[in-house]
Motif scaffolding. Sequence first.
Motif, short mmCIF file in Angstrom:
data_model
loop_
_atom_site.label_atom_id
_atom_site.label_comp_id
_atom_site.label_asym_id
_atom_site.label_seq_id
_atom_site.Cartn_x
_atom_site.Cartn_y
_atom_site.Cartn_z
N GLY A 48 0.82 -1.21 0.00
CA GLY A 48 0.00 0.00 0.00
C GLY A 48 0.85 1.26 0.00
O GLY A 48 0.58 2.21 -0.75
N MET A 49 1.88 1.27 0.81
CA MET A 49 2.77 2.43 0.85
C MET A 49 3.58 2.55 -0.44
O MET A 49 3.90 3.66 -0.88
N ALA A 54 4.70 5.86 -5.11
CA ALA A 54 4.81 5.96 -6.57
C ALA A 54 3.89 7.05 -7.10
O ALA A 54 4.27 7.83 -7.98
N VAL A 55 2.67 7.11 -6.58
CA VAL A 55 1.72 8.13 -7.04
C VAL A 55 2.18 9.52 -6.64
O VAL A 55 2.07 10.47 -7.42
N TYR A 56 2.73 9.67 -5.44
CA TYR A 56 3.25 10.97 -5.03
C TYR A 56 4.37 11.44 -5.95
O TYR A 56 4.45 12.62 -6.31
N VAL A 57 5.22 10.53 -6.37
CA VAL A 57 6.39 10.92 -7.17
C VAL A 57 6.00 11.30 -8.60
O VAL A 57 6.48 12.30 -9.13
N VAL A 58 5.13 10.53 -9.23
CA VAL A 58 4.89 10.74 -10.67
C VAL A 58 3.46 11.11 -11.01
O VAL A 58 3.14 11.32 -12.18
N GLY A 175 -2.30 16.07 -2.33
CA GLY A 175 -1.77 15.78 -1.01
C GLY A 175 -2.31 14.54 -0.37
O GLY A 175 -1.57 13.75 0.22
N LEU A 176 -3.63 14.32 -0.51
CA LEU A 176 -4.27 13.21 0.20
C LEU A 176 -4.63 12.04 -0.70
O LEU A 176 -4.55 10.88 -0.27
N ALA A 177 -5.02 12.30 -1.93
CA ALA A 177 -5.50 11.24 -2.81
C ALA A 177 -4.48 10.11 -3.01
O ALA A 177 -4.86 8.94 -2.99
N PRO A 178 -3.17 10.40 -3.20
CA PRO A 178 -2.22 9.30 -3.37
C PRO A 178 -2.19 8.37 -2.16
O PRO A 178 -2.08 7.14 -2.31
N LEU A 179 -2.32 8.94 -0.95
CA LEU A 179 -2.34 8.11 0.25
C LEU A 179 -3.60 7.25 0.28
O LEU A 179 -3.57 6.08 0.67
#
Length: 253
Positions: A48-49, A54-58, A175-179
């Motif tokens: 999950g992390m 990965a989503v935060y980065v790209v 900010g929140l959606a990738p998490l």
Amino acid sequence: MQDFSVYLAEFIGTAILILLGGGVVAGVVLAKSKALAGGWIVVTLGWGMAVAMAVYVVGTTSGAHINPAVTLGLASIGEFSWALVPGYIAAQLLGAFTGACLVFLAYSAHWKHTDDADAKLAVFSTSPAVRNPVANLTTEVIGTAMLVLGILGIGANSGHVSIGDADLSGLFSTGLAPLLVGLLVLGIGLSLGGPTGYAINPARDLGPRIAHALLPIPGKGSSDWGYAWIPVVGPIVGGVIGAWIWNLTGFGG
């Protein structure tokens, strides 16, 4: 140049996914690892992390599909250009292969100390708890449909977040959606991962499985190519189904 940047982002994002996702499996199953026998909760949380990072980065560059099932699902409902699909999938497969090679290097001292060939394969690709092609395929279809449906739901909600007159949609989406996507994958792993190890991503399974076949892993055994079609076909079918459930219900407004 724009096309190259999105393909590079998908390559890097998928490599991050496998580096951290395959890495947590390696930590839990390889001999002499400090995380040895960490268990299913550790594995699912790690995956999950891995997705979230990965989503935060790209994510702002390519949308962070990092999964051919997501790419094809979105394209099937007109939410993504078919012209970009081949490049996205190629980048995802290469990224997954590269991430698997990095896991191999990171745990280079542990392979020779691990006698279980199945444990070594588990670092790279999935396998069923009970080998039943119909049941295994069904599990992957259901899990991936939930993944794509959840991703579309998270994305749709990002445009409707506010407190009073303050529009918080930008904060939510970046900010929140990738998490939340990472938590979605955690939930799928906890609830539906038991039967097959929840590939829910053709690149996640196929790229590392090819790496397993090619890398000089001591005592590695078979790459189990007889099963390999299930974590490819199942997620593709499930991704399209999940996207069409979203499209036909009109939940996106």
